[in-house]
Design an enzyme around this catalytic site. Structure first.
Site, mmCIF file in Angstrom:
data_model
loop_
_atom_site.group_PDB
_atom_site.id
_atom_site.type_symbol
_atom_site.label_atom_id
_atom_site.label_comp_id
_atom_site.label_asym_id
_atom_site.label_seq_id
_atom_site.Cartn_x
_atom_site.Cartn_y
_atom_site.Cartn_z
ATOM 1 C CB CYS A 43 -0.942 -0.018 1.197
ATOM 2 S SG CYS A 43 -0.110 -0.313 2.773
ATOM 3 C CG HIS A 69 -3.979 0.491 4.570
ATOM 4 N ND1 HIS A 69 -3.484 -0.200 3.485
ATOM 5 C CD2 HIS A 69 -5.003 1.247 4.099
ATOM 6 C CE1 HIS A 69 -4.186 0.119 2.411
ATOM 7 N NE2 HIS A 69 -5.108 0.994 2.756
#
Length: 1394
Positions: free
Chosen positions: A203, A505
Site C-alpha cells: 500500500c 496501512h
C-alpha cells in the site's frame, strides 16, 4: 372545538391528540416486540461459494439471517452482496449430491427449507442459470439500492480510511465489498481513475505511485522520455515500467491494475510484497534509482528541478558576529511532531516549520570555538532556507522511539496543515548582513535530519534554477533582501498512515489539477472525498484527555504532505492522449491490444469447461489429465480432443473411443451419451463451472467389440470368480445391474458374463472391509441388500460339499477372509545374513497346504537343514571362543573347579546342538523352528548355568559382554555374530529373586530402599522413582508353557522372490511376502527365520516410512494391522529385546557447556539390573563408540526429564523396583571430578551458580550435596564455596528448564531473592528432587552502572545468547528488511547467504 398545535405546527382537535399519542405508543411497543422477537429468533449461518468462474471459486460470502427469512429474500441479499442482478443466478446446496436449485420466488422460510440453526454452517453454491453467467449489477443498480435502503449519498459515494485488511493484504476480495469482487474489478471506477492492486503489503508503494501519477510535471516529463530497447531489457528498466504503468492508469478501462511489473524492475521477488516499508524512505530510494537510470538524458536533473531545495547551516559568534556556514540540499523537510522530552506537540505545520529554523544558542559547556576570536564563545546555530523547490514535500515525523519502554511508538497528536501554505515567514531577509566566511565542509547532515546532498565548494558559481524562490547569496558580503514574489504553495497530496509503529496501512488523498476535486486513492478503490475528509487526517482526539491524549487519538492521520508552488506561468496541465509523443502513442496501442487480448482470453476462460479426464490406456494403464473444452464444442469434437490428449493415436482408432460420465471415487460409470454426438458440451456438463461433481472417462474397445450402453440408475458391480480347487480369486469382471433387480435375476446376469451355472452359484457381497454378506434370499432386491454405485461381489459355482457347511465355517469364507486380510510386503534382508536367497527355501506349515517353492529350487538351492547347519556352525565357533574367554577370566578370579566342569559340559551341549541340527528334516518347518528355539534355549542355558554357579552377584556380569546393535547397523559379520551371542540378563539372573535379596556393600538389601526421603510429609508412603506404570514395550514370543504363540493359530504367510519391478536392489537380498496382517510380530519373525538364517531373537524388524525413515517394531504381541500393501520392511541382525528389557538412550550432562545435553549411545537395560551393573556394561560401549575412557567410580546416572537433570541413581538401586523404567527411556550420564558423594536417598544434589552484579556476569555451575532440606544448610554450603558472609548471602531458585538461563539485565530484579522459608520443599522454592538450580549473590555488591550505549550493547548480546539457547527474550525488536531498489535487475547472489 378547541384546537392545539401538533408536532408539524398544524392545528388538530384537542381530543385527537390523545388518540395520536396512543397510536404512537402502540407503534413503539410493536417495534420493541419485533426487536425482541428477532433477538430471540434463531439465525441461520449461510456460507455461499461462487463457482461461476475460476477466479471466484475461492471467495466466500457469509450471511447470518433470521430463521423466518424467505428464500426470495435470501436471493435478494446474495445478489446485493455479490454484485449480481437478482434472477440471473441459482443457489444450490453445496454439501449434498442433490444439485437442484432453491426456489427463486419461494415463500418458504429458511427453517422450512432444511436450513440448520444454532451456528451450524449451511453451505450453498452460487451457480449460473441455464448455462448463462450471472449479470453484473450496474452502477445505477447499486445507487438505486443505496437510495432504497435510505443511505446517504455521500456514504455510498465517498470513502476515506483504510479498507479491511483482507483486501489490502493481497488476498482475494470478499463479497462484502462489491467494489472488490472479481466482476467489479473489470469495470472502471465511476470517478474515471484507475486503482492499483495491493500485492500483499504494498500500500505504501501504491500511495506514492498515485501521487507521482497525479503530478503533471512528473508525468509529462516521464512521457517525454523515450525508451531504447537496444540499450536495456524492458523488464529491468524502472523508467519504462513506470511509463507503462502511467499509460495504463490513464487509458485502461479496468478498475485496478497490477504493479508486479514495476516491482520486478526494482529487482524485488515475491517476498518483498510481504515487507511493509516507510513511504518517505521509498520516495528517496526511488528518486535515487531514477537519477541513476536517467544519466546522460534530458531527464537527468528532473528530480532536482522539481523536488530539491537549498538551505544554509550556520553558526554565528555572538561576540564578533563571525559566521561559519555551509550549503545543504534537501528533497523533503522533516517536521517534528513532539519535541524530545516534551509532553505537548506542535499544533500546526507552520509552528513546526518555525521550530525547524529556530536557532539554538551554544553556551556553557557547548560553547563554539570562534576562528576570529580564537576562543570559545557563545554562538547561535541554526538553519536558513535559501531556495524552496517547485514541489515542496513535508514529512511529519510521527514515528518515534520510547526510551522508557524501549519500543517504537507512533505519535497520533493533532497537527493541522493549510491547503495554501505561505512560506515567506520562514525566510530570513535581514537588511544588514555581518561578515561571513564560506565553509567548504559539507560532510555532515544537520540535526534536523534533512536529506541533503553535498554541494560543490564554489557555491557562488552555482547555476540558479528558475523554479521556486531563489535566495542564494552571490558574494560573501551581499544578500538578497526580499523574495521576488510571495512563495505560496497549494496542497495536492496527503499520504495517510493508519495503524501503529508495528505496522499499518497507507493510502493517499490527492487533488486533481484538472477539476480541483479531491479523491481517495486506496489501493483498488478510488472515490471522491471532501475537504472535511482531509481535515479528518489531522490526527488527535475529539476531546481533551491531557497528557495521554495521543494514546486515545485516532491512529489514522497524515504522514506526508506535498505542495506545489502557485505560479500560473509555470503550472502545467496533464498531457492529453492526443498530445502524446509518438513513442507513447505506440505504447498505448500496444497496451490496448494486450488488454483486448486479455479480455478475449478471459471471455474464453469464462466459457471453457474444465473437467477431469481419465482413460484406461492399453499400454500406459490408467491415465489422468484435465480436459479443457469450449462449452459450444460438440461431444464429437470433445472426444477428438480427449483422443489426442491421451496420446491414443496409433494405438486405438478414434472410432473405438467414446466419452462417458464417470465417478472416479467410486470407480463408477454413470452413463453414456448415445445419440448425443452433436450436443454442445455446455449442455451435457450442466454449464461452465469451476468444479464438477463427476468426471469423464475416455473408454476404448477392440474393433470386434461393441460399446455397452450405460443408463442412469444402473450400478457397477465388480465380480470376482473364486476357484475352491486352486484356492484362487480371479481378477474382477465389470457387470452393470439395476437396484430393483432380484438376487435371482442378478445371478443370471453374472452367469451370462462369467459362464458359470446360476443354479449352484453362491454370491457374497463385500460391503466394506471384513463385512462379507452371502446373498441367499432369491426375491430380495439389490437395493435391499445394500448395493450402491460401485460394489464388489465374489461368486463361486461348484458342486463341492462346501455348499452344505455354514458360511462362516466354509472354505469359501476362509478364502475370502484370507483375501481381505492379506497384504503384500517388500522385505529387505541383511547383507550379513548367513544364507542368501540362493540357499533359502520358504517356511512351510505342517497340516496346511503350503505354497509352491521357488522355481528351480531342487537343483541349486540349499535346504532349510543346510541353512541351519551353516548358521549353527558359525554360532558354535563364536560361542566356543567366548566360553574360552570366560574360562580364563573365571580361573583368574575364582580358580573354581566347578566352573571348569561346567564349561566342559557347555562345550558338549554345543556339540549336541550341532548333531541335532544335522539330523533335521528339510521338509518340516516345525523342525526348523524347533532347532532354532533349541539352539537359542541352549545358549541361554549356557549363560544361565555359568552365572548360576557364581555366588557373587557382581561377578555374574563381570565375564559377560554386551553391545547394542542399534548403534551401528553396518558392522562386520563377526561383530554382528558376537552381538548375537552376547548373553542377555534375564530377570532371574539379575534380581536373584529365587535366592532372596541381593546383599549390598553397605549392608542394606535392595528391597530396603525407599524413595520417600525428600519430604517428611511423605514419610511412610511407598513411592516409585517415576509415576509411569510398568510398560516393558515387548512381550515374550513364548507362552507360560514354553510353547510358541505362533503355533496357536496359523495365519497365511507366503514368500516369493522379489522381481526387478518390485525393488531396485539385488533380488537375492529381497523378498515379497504375502501375509495375513492379523499375524503377530512374534509369529511373523518366526516365519522369517529360514530366510534370515538366524533365530527370531537374533534379528530386528524395522518399518520403513517416507523419506526412508526407519523405526523398529518391538511389540511382539501386536499384529501387522497398521501395515498396508507395498510397505517396506528392513531386517537387521542383532539381538532383539526380550521380556523385561528396555532400549535406553544415554545422554551426557555437561552443566557448564553451551549445549548441556549431548547424545552418546543407545543401550539396553533389563528389569532387576542394578545401576552399577548397567554402568559396568555401559562403560565399554562408551569407550568403543564415543572414545570415552571413564572410571566406574567417576560417573553417575541420573533421571532425564526433557533437558532437566533429575534424581541421581545410586549404585545399589534396582531397575523396576527402585527406578521406574519404560520403553525408549532416556537417562543422563554425568562425569564426576571426584568420587561420588551421593550415598543415600536422604541426600539432595543442588546445582548452584553465583551472580556478580558488579561485573554483570554469572559464574559456573557448582554442585552442592545437602544432607537435609534445610535452608540454613544450603546457605552454609554456599558460604563455604563462595566466602560470602552468611548475613550477606542471598539466593533464589532458577526458573524454567535447565540451565534456567536468564538475561543479566533482568536477574537482579526479576528473581525472588531470599525467600522467607526454613525448608526447601515448600513454596516458593519447592525443591524436592535433585537437579534444582539455585542462584546466589552478595547483597552488599552493587550493580554495575551502565551508560545507555553500554546497556543497548549488552541487551543485544544477551538477546543473541538467549535466542541461541532457545530461551525466552523479554524484548526482541522487530527485524526489518532494508528497502533497496536494484539497478541491475536483482540482488547479488551471495553463496554465503541463507
Amino acid at each position: 372545538m378547541e384546537m392545539v398545535p401538533s408536532e408539524e405546527n398544524q392545528f388538530v382537535p384537542k381530543e385527537g391528540v390523545f388518540w395520536s399519542c396512543r397510536q404512537s405508543i402502540f407503534d413503539e411497543m410493536k417495534k420493541i416486540t419485533q426487536i425482541q422477537n428477532a433477538a430471540e429468533e434463531p439465525r441461520m449461518l449461510c456460507i455461499i461459494q461462487d463457482i461461476t468462474s475460476a477466479k471466484t471459486v475461492n471467495e466466500r460470502l457469509t450471511l447470518n439471517l433470521p430463521a423466518s427469512t424467505k428464500l426470495s429474500k435470501l436471493y435478494e441479499d446474495v445478489a446485493k452482496k455479490a454484485g449480481y442482478v437478482n434472477g440471473t443466478f441459482e443457489l444450490a446446496w453445496g454439501n449434498t449430491q442433490d444439485m437442484a436449485p432453491l426456489d427463486h420466488s419461494g415463500e418458504m422460510s429458511l427453517s422450512d427449507s432444511a436450513f440448520e440453526p444454532g451456528g451450524k454452517k449451511n453451505f450453498l453454491q452460487l451457480t449460473d442459470k441455464d448455462g448463462e453467467q450471472p449479470q453484473i449489477a450496474s452502477v445505477q443498480d447499486e445507487s438505486a439500492t443505496a437510495d432504497s435502503s435510505g443511505l446517504d449519498d455521500s456514504s455510498q459515494e465517498r470513502f476515506i480510511g483504510p479498507l479491511p485488511r483482507d483486501s489490502t493484504a493481497g488476498c482475494s476480495g470478499d463479497y462484502s465489498s462489491p467494489a472488490y469482487s472479481y466482476s467489479s474489478i473489470l469495470n472502471k471506477s465511476e470517478t474515471g481513475y484507475v486503482g492499483l492492486v495491493n500485492q500483499a503489503m504494498t500500500c505504501y508503494l501504491n500511495s506514492l505511485l498515485q501521487t507521482l501519477y497525479m503530478t503533471p510535471e512528473f508525468r509529462n516529463a516521464l512521457y517525454n522520455w523515450a525508451f531504447e530497447e537496444s540499450e536495456e531489457d524492458p523488464v529491468n528498466s524502472i523508467p519504462y515500467q513506470l511509463q507503462r504503468l502511467f499509460v495504463l492508469l490513464q487509458t485502461s478501462k479496468k478498475r485496478a491494475i497490477e504493479t508486479t511489473d514495476v516491482t520486478r524492475s526494482f529487482g524485488w521477488d515475491s517476498s518483498e510484497a510481504w515487507q511493509q516499508h516507510d513511504v518517505q524512505e521509498l520516495c528517496r530510494v526511488m528518486f535515487d534509482a531514477l537519477e541513476q537510470k536517467w544519466k546522460q538524458t534530458e531527464q537527468a536533473d528532473l528530480i532536482n528541478q522539481l523536488y530539491q531545495g537549498k538551505l544554509k547551516d550556520y553558526v554565528r559568534c555572538l561576540e564578533c558576529g563571525y559566521e561559519s556556514w555551509r550549503i545543504d540540499t534537501y528533497l523533503d523537510i522533516p517536521l517534528v511532531i513532539r519535541p524530545f522530552g516534551a509532553s505537548q506537540a506542535y499544533g500546526s505545520v507552520e509552528e513546526a516549520l518555525q521550530a525547524f529554523i529556530q536557532p539554538e544558542t551554544l553556551d556553557g559547556p557547548n560553547q563554539y570555538f570562534c576562528e576570529r576570536c580564537k576562543k570559545k564563545c557563545d554562538a547561535r546555530k541554526g538553519l536558513r532556507f535559501l531556495h524552496f523547490p517547485y514541489l515542496l514535500t513535508l514529512q511529519l515525523k510521527r514515528f518515534d522511539f520510547d526510551y522508557t519502554t524501549m519500543h517504537r511508538i507512533k505519535l497520533n497528536d493533532r497537527m493541522t496543515f493549510p491547503e495554501e501554505l505561505d512560506m515567506s515567514p520562514f525566510i530570513d531577509v535581514e537588511d544588514e548582513s555581518p561578515q561571513t566566511e564560506s565553509s567548504t565542509d559539507s560532510g555532515a547532515e544537520n540535526e534536523g535530519s534533512c536529506h541533503s546532498d553535498q554541494m560543490s565548494n564554489d557555491f557562488s558559481t552555482d547555476d540558479c534554477v528558475d523554479e521556486g524562490i531563489c535566495l542564494d547569496s552571490t558574494g560573501s558580503t551581499e544578500r538578497v533582501l526580499k523574495p521576488k514574489s510571495l512563495p505560496t504553495f497549494e496542497l495536492f497530496s496527503v499520504m495517510v498512515h493508519s495503524g501503529s509503529a508495528a505496522g499499518g496501512h497507507y493510502y493517499a488523498c490527492i487533488k486533481s489539477f484538472s477539476d480541483g476535486q479531491w479523491y481517495s486513492f486506496n489501493d483498488q478503490h478510488v472515490s471522491k472525498i471532501t475537504h472535511d475528509d482531509i481535515r479528518k487526517t489531522y490526527g488527535g482526539s475529539s476531546g481533551s484527555r491531557g497528557y495521554y491524549s495521543s494514546a486515545f487519538a485516532s491512529s489514522t492521520n497524515a504522514y506526508m504532505l506535498i505542495y506545489r508552488l502557485k505560479d500560473p506561468s509555470r503550472n502545467t496541465k496533464y498531457l492529453a492522449v492526443e498530445d502524446f509523443p509518438e513513442h507513447i502513442k505506440s505504447l498505448v496501442q500496444k497496451e490496448k491490444e494486450s488488454e483486448e487480448q486479455e479480455k478475449r482470453q478471459r471471455e474464453i476462460e469464462r466459457n471453457t469447461c474444465k473437467i477431469k479426464l481419465f482413460c484406461m490406456h492399453p499400454v500406459k494403464m490408467m491415465m489422468e489429465s484435465k480436459l479443457e473444452v469450449h462449452k459450444d464444442k460438440t461431444l464429437k469434437e470433445a472426444t477428438e480432443m480427449a483422443y489426442k490428449l491421451m496420446d491414443l493415436e496409433g494405438v486405438v482408432s478414434l472410432d473405438c473411443c467414446r466419452l462417458v460420465k464417470y465417478d472416479e471415487f467410486h470407480e463408477y460409470l454413470e452413463r453414456s451419451y448415445e445419440g448425443e454426438e452433436d450436443t454442445p458440451m455446455g449442455l451435457l456438463l450442466g454449464g461452465v463451472k469451476s468444479s464438477y461433481m463427476f468426471d469423464l472417462l475416455l473408454e476404448t474397445r477392440r474393433p470386434e467389440q461393441v460399446f455397452q450402453p450405460y443408463k442412469p440408475g444402473e450400478v457397477m458391480v465388480k465380480v470376482h470368480v473364486v476357484d475352491l480347487t486352486t484356492e484362487s480369486i480371479a481378477s474382477p469382471i465389470s457387470v452393470r445391474a439395476y437396484l430393483n433387480q432380484t438376487i435371482t435375476e442378478f445371478k443370471q446376469l453374472i452367469a451370462q458374463a462369467t459362464g458359470l451355472s446360476a443354479e449352484t452359484m453362491r454370491v457374497v457381497l463385500e460391503r466394506c472391509y471384513n463385512d462379507l454378506r452371502p446373498l441367499c434370499v432369491p426375491n430380495k432386491t439389490l437395493k435391499a441388500e445394500g448395493f450402491f454405485r460401485s460394489n464388489k461381489v465374489f461368486v463361486e459355482s461348484s458342486e463341492s460339499p462346501d455348499h452344505q457347511v455354514a458360511f462362516t465355517d466354509s472354505l469359501l469364507w476362509k478364502l475370502l477372509d484370507r483375501h481381505g486380510n492379506t497384504i503384500r510386503l517388500l522385505v529387505l534382508l541383511p547383507e550379513q545374513s548367513p544364507g542368501t536367497m540362493a540357499n533359502r527355501t520358504p517356511c512351510q506349515k505342517v497340516g496346511v497346504d503350503s505354497e509352491e517353492p521357488f522355481e528351480g529350487s531342487k537343483g541349486n538351492r540349499k535346504s532349510v537343514e543346510a541353512i541351519l547347519e551353516e548358521s549353527t556352525e558359525k554360532l558354535k565357533n563364536l560361542s566356543l571362543q567366548q566360553q574360552q574367554q570366560q574360562q580364563q577370566q573365571q580361573q583368574q578370579q575364582q580358580g573354581s573347579s566347578t566352573s571348569d566342569s561346567q564349561k566342559s559340559s557347555d562345550a558338549s551341549d554345543f556339540e549336541h546342538i550341532e548333531s541335532l541340527t544335522q539330523e533335521a528334516d528339510s521338509n518340516s518347518s516345525l523342525c526348523v523352528a524347533a532347532d532354532n528355539r533349541e539352539l537359542e534355549n541352549r545358549i541361554k542355558a549356557v549363560a544361565g548355568g555359568s552365572s548360576g554357579a557364581s555366588s557373587d552377584p557382581e561377578n555374574q556380569f563381570a565375564c559377560e559382554e554386551r553391545s547394542d546393535s542399534e548403534v551401528n547397523n553396518d558392522r562386520s559379520t563377526s561383530s554382528v555374530d558376537s552381538d548375537i551371542l552376547s548373553s542377555s540378563h534375564s530377570s532371574d539372573t539379575l534380581c536373584n529373586a529365587d535366592n532372596g535379596p541381593i546383599q549390598l556393600a553397605n549392608g542394606l538389601d535392595s528391597h530396603s530402599i525407599t524413595s520417600s526421603r525428600r519430604s517428611k510429609a511423605h514419610e511412610g508412603k511407598k513411592e516409585t522413582w517415576d509415576t509411569a506404570e510398568e510398560d516393558s514395550g515387548t512381550d515374550s514370543e513364548y507362552d507360560d508353557n514354553g510353547k510358541s504363540k505362533a503355533e496357536a493359530q496359523y495365519l497365511y504367510f507366503r514368500a516369493e522372490p522379489c522381481s526387478q519391478d518390485d525393488s531396485s536392489t539385488d533380488t537375492q537380498k529381497s523378498l515379497v511376502l504375502h501375509v495375513d496382517k492379523r499375524i503377530t510380530l512374534a509369529a511373523f519373525k518366526q516365519n522369517l527365520e529360514p530366510y534370515v538364517g538366524v533365530a527370531s531373537t537374533q534379528f530386528k524388524v524395522f518399518r520403513v516410512y517416507a523419506n526412508n525413515q526407519e523405526f523398529e517394531s518391538v511389540r511382539l504381541n501386536e499384529t501387522l494391522s497398521s501395515f498396508s500393501d507395498d510397505n517396506k520392511i528392513t531386517i537387521r541382525l542383532g539381538r532383539a529385546l526380550k521380556k523385561g528389557e528396555y532400549r535406553v538412550k544415554v545422554y551426557q550432562l555437561l552443566v557448564n557447556e553451551a549445549e548441556p545435553c549431548k547424545f552418546l549411545v543407545d543401550t539396553v537395560f533389563a528389569k532387576g539390573m542394578t545401576v552399577r551393573q548397567s554402568k559396568e556394561e555401559l562403560l565399554p560401549q562408551l569407550k568403543e563408540h564415543c572414545k570415552l575412557d571413564l572410571s566406574i567410580d567417576r560417573v553417575r546416572l541420573r533421571k532425564k526429564t526433557w533437558k532437566n537433570p533429575g534424581t541421581v541413581f545410586l549404585d545399589y538401586h534396582v531397575y523396576e523396583e527402585d527406578i521406574s523404567i519404560s520403553s525408549n527411556w532416556e537417562v543422563f550420564l554425568e562425569v564426576l571430578n571426584e568420587p561420588e558423594k551421593m550415598k543415600s536417598m536422604s541426600q539432595l544434589a543442588v546445582l548452584t551458580r553465583r551472580w556478580s552484579p558488579s561485573t554483570m556476569k554469572l559464574g559456573p555451575f557448582q554442585e552442592v550435596i545437602l544432607e537435609s532440606s534445610s535452608v540454613e544448610e544450603l546457605k552454609d554450603k554456599l558460604c563455604e564455596i563462595s566466602n560470602i558472609p552468611l548475613e550477606q548471602l542471598e539466593f533464589a531458585k532458577g526458573r524454567g528448564t535447565f540451565p534456567c538461563d536468564i538475561s543479566v539485565l533482568e536477574i537482579h530484579q526479576d528473581l525472588d531473592w531470599n525467600p522467607k522459608v526454613s525448608t526447601l520443599n515448600v513454596w516458593p522454592l519447592y525443591i524436592c528432587d535433585d537437579g534444582a538450580v539455585v542462584f546466589y549473590r552478595d547483597s552488599t555488591e552493587e550493580p554495575m552502572e551502565l551508560s545507555e550505549d553500554e546497556r543497548n550493547e549488552l541487551m543485544k548480546k544477551e538477546s543473541s545468547r538467549l535466542l541461541k539457547t532457545g530461551h525466552r527474550v523479554s524484548y526482541s525488536p522487530r527485524k526489518e528488511k532494508a528497502l533497496k531498489i536494484y539497478l541491475d535487475g536483482g540482488p547479488a547472489k551471495d553463496s554465503g547467504q541463507d
